[in-house]
Design a protein around this motif. Structure first.
Motif, PDB file in Angstrom:
ATOM      1  N   LEU A  41      42.396  40.690  42.813  1.00 12.28           N
ATOM      2  CA  LEU A  41      41.319  40.457  43.775  1.00 12.28           C
ATOM      3  C   LEU A  41      40.436  41.679  43.985  1.00 12.28           C
ATOM      4  O   LEU A  41      39.339  41.554  44.536  1.00 12.28           O
ATOM      5  N   LEU A  82      44.207  39.317  53.727  1.00 12.42           N
ATOM      6  CA  LEU A  82      44.706  38.981  52.397  1.00 12.42           C
ATOM      7  C   LEU A  82      45.081  37.507  52.313  1.00 12.42           C
ATOM      8  O   LEU A  82      44.813  36.842  51.298  1.00 12.42           O
ATOM      9  N   SER A  83      45.670  36.965  53.365  1.00 12.50           N
ATOM     10  CA  SER A  83      46.016  35.541  53.376  1.00 12.50           C
ATOM     11  C   SER A  83      44.762  34.673  53.310  1.00 12.50           C
ATOM     12  O   SER A  83      44.732  33.662  52.595  1.00 12.50           O
ATOM     13  N   ASP A 105      47.810  35.377  37.806  1.00  6.50           N
ATOM     14  CA  ASP A 105      48.650  36.029  38.807  1.00  6.50           C
ATOM     15  C   ASP A 105      47.886  37.231  39.348  1.00  6.50           C
ATOM     16  O   ASP A 105      47.409  38.076  38.584  1.00  6.50           O
ATOM     17  N   GLU A 106      47.757  37.314  40.676  1.00  3.88           N
ATOM     18  CA  GLU A 106      46.987  38.398  41.278  1.00  3.88           C
ATOM     19  C   GLU A 106      47.617  39.767  41.053  1.00  3.88           C
ATOM     20  O   GLU A 106      46.948  40.798  41.218  1.00  3.88           O
ATOM     21  N   GLN A 159      42.263  27.561  37.252  1.00  5.13           N
ATOM     22  CA  GLN A 159      43.150  28.580  37.814  1.00  5.13           C
ATOM     23  C   GLN A 159      43.551  29.632  36.786  1.00  5.13           C
ATOM     24  O   GLN A 159      44.077  30.687  37.153  1.00  5.13           O
ATOM     25  N   ARG A 165      43.388  34.789  49.731  1.00  6.26           N
ATOM     26  CA  ARG A 165      44.163  33.959  48.812  1.00  6.26           C
ATOM     27  C   ARG A 165      43.835  32.478  48.991  1.00  6.26           C
ATOM     28  O   ARG A 165      43.707  31.732  48.012  1.00  6.26           O
ATOM     29  N   HIS A 166      43.709  32.056  50.226  1.00  9.34           N
ATOM     30  CA  HIS A 166      43.363  30.655  50.483  1.00  9.34           C
ATOM     31  C   HIS A 166      41.961  30.340  49.968  1.00  9.34           C
ATOM     32  O   HIS A 166      41.710  29.259  49.412  1.00  9.34           O
ATOM     33  N   ALA A 226      41.887  30.054  46.111  1.00  8.84           N
ATOM     34  CA  ALA A 226      42.596  28.872  45.610  1.00  8.84           C
ATOM     35  C   ALA A 226      41.831  27.576  45.841  1.00  8.84           C
ATOM     36  O   ALA A 226      42.257  26.522  45.355  1.00  8.84           O
TER      37      ALA A 226
END
Length: 411
Positions: free
Chosen positions: A188, A254-255, A102-103, A13, A258-259, A262
């Motif tokens: 991103l 965007l959600s 951190d994005e 990460q 992010r998923h 991760a």
């Protein structure tokens, strides 16, 4: 396409990684000018160009900065000339932070490359392996169905970036034709490739995506699954039912991004090699870091010396025990040699002995037989009759006299 993840380590990460291609001339000079400008403005603390062998074709740049003012980030960019049909130089950029990325932090790509440049200076955002694709632009899908399927399949193999396919429910206006990636967070923005399908390509794009195991909703978007896909991956979780191309922030997309980022995805081999070079071959150090590195080296050498000393002592003890055992063995008198086992003579004579005895019997018999007597041929010729052999005895002599008398009588 693989459906399961391999046994490789997962992407940490703390890592930010991207790969692209610069198609303009002299990319090394462009990187130097960009880094120098950011150093003067205070965006980065320092940068350097590590030495490489004279015959090496690659160029390496290192830079460090403090993200958010406190978190140290170390980044390394490698330039290699492209081979084959692709032109330009391929670049690989890895940045490693002291805590999870951190994005909202600045994109490392814009610290090595000029973000708003155009022309040759702005030609650094090409896809590394698929010609015609770019990071900061909308990539319209080909009109040919087979060409579309080939392009999406080749793009999905690239594990360094995220591919998103957006279907236009209707022909967008000028605002809607702008790339959605410009609305993404900096962390991103330069890791996403945006593919656009026209309204009439809805069936064709889903036919092309069938081999990848996903489907784009009408007027929505879908993220292409990674290769290999992590365990438990569900393409439906990374599908967006509707995307508004009106310039507003794509919250649902965007959600999903992010998923997706991760997920515990396997670390690609090329990315792992680049990260290892960054951590092991890092040269841009502060005085405190150099002192800490030397302390670690001293501790490592001390451990190695202690291990060698322990091994030497163990070897010495083993040698002494072996010498003592050898001396004790020499002091013990040697046992008398055992006599060989006497095999009893066989009662049956051998073939040679039988032959010898046979010859002895034949020789003994030959000595006992008398030699034969030879007749007197001369005397027999003088008397006119053969002489009787001596072995005839008295009977032969009488017979001879009677014959003589008979002859006399007849005369």
């Amino acid at each position: 396409m693989s459906n399961s993840a391999t046994d490789r380590a997962t992407i940490p990460q703390t890592l930010w990684a991207a790969r692209g291609r610069h198609t303009g001339p002299d990319p090394e000079d462009l990187v130097r000018r960009t880094l120098r400008r950011h150093q003067e403005s205070g965006d980065i603390d320092d940068f350097t160009e590590p030495d490489v062998p004279e015959d090496a074709v690659r160029r390496v740049f290192e830079a460090r900065w403090r993200a958010g003012g406190t978190v140290t980030v170390r980044a390394r960019l490698t330039l290699v000339p492209c081979e084959g049909r692709l032109q330009g130089h391929e670049w690989r950029l890895v940045a490693d932070a002291e805590r999870p990325w951190d994005e909202a932090w600045p994109s490392p790509a814009t610290l090595f490359w000029p973000d708003g440049a155009t022309g040759d200076d702005g030609s650094w955002d090409h896809h590394a392996t698929v010609a015609g694709l770019r990071f900061r632009q909308v990539n319209a899908l080909p009109a040919d169905d087979k060409e579309m399927r080939r392009l999406l399949r080749d793009a999905a193999r690239e594990a360094w970036c995220v591919n998103v396919v957006v279907h236009e429910a209707m022909t967008p206006d000028e605002q809607g034709r702008l790339p959605l990636t410009r609305l993404l967070p900096p962390g991103l923005r330069h890791r996403v490739v945006e593919h656009r399908a026209a309204p009439h390509q809805f069936r064709a794009v889903n036919w092309a995506l069938k081999d990848l195991g996903c489907e784009v909703p009408r007027g929505g978007a879908v993220l292409l699954p990674p290769d290999p896909a992590p365990e438990g991956y569900d393409s439906r979780e990374h599908s967006v039912r509707s995307v508004f191309l009106d310039g507003s922030e794509p919250a649902a997309l965007l959600s999903a991004l992010r998923h997706f980022v991760a997920l515990p995805r396997p670390l690609p081999q090329a990315t792992e090699e680049a990260l290892t070079e960054l951590r092991d071959d890092w040269t841009l150090m502060t005085l405190q870091e150099e002192l800490e590195r030397e302390r670690q080296r001293v501790a490592m050498y001390a451990e190695a010396l202690e291990a060698m000393t322990t091994s030497r002592d163990l070897y010495k003890d083993a040698a002494e025990q072996a010498l003592a055992a050898l001396a004790a063995y020499r002091d013990v008198p040697a046992p008398a040699p055992a006599l060989p086992n006497q095999r009893p003579e066989s009662g049956t004579p051998g073939a040679l002995r039988q032959l010898t005895r046979t010859f002895e019997r034949l020789t003994f018999k030959g000595r006992r037989q008398p030699a034969p007597q030879t007749p007197d041929l001369a005397g027999a010729s003088a008397n006119g009759a053969p002489e009787a052999p001596a072995s005839a005895g008295p009977a032969a002599e009488n017979g001879g006299a009677e014959a003589t008398d008979g002859t006399t009588r007849s005369s």
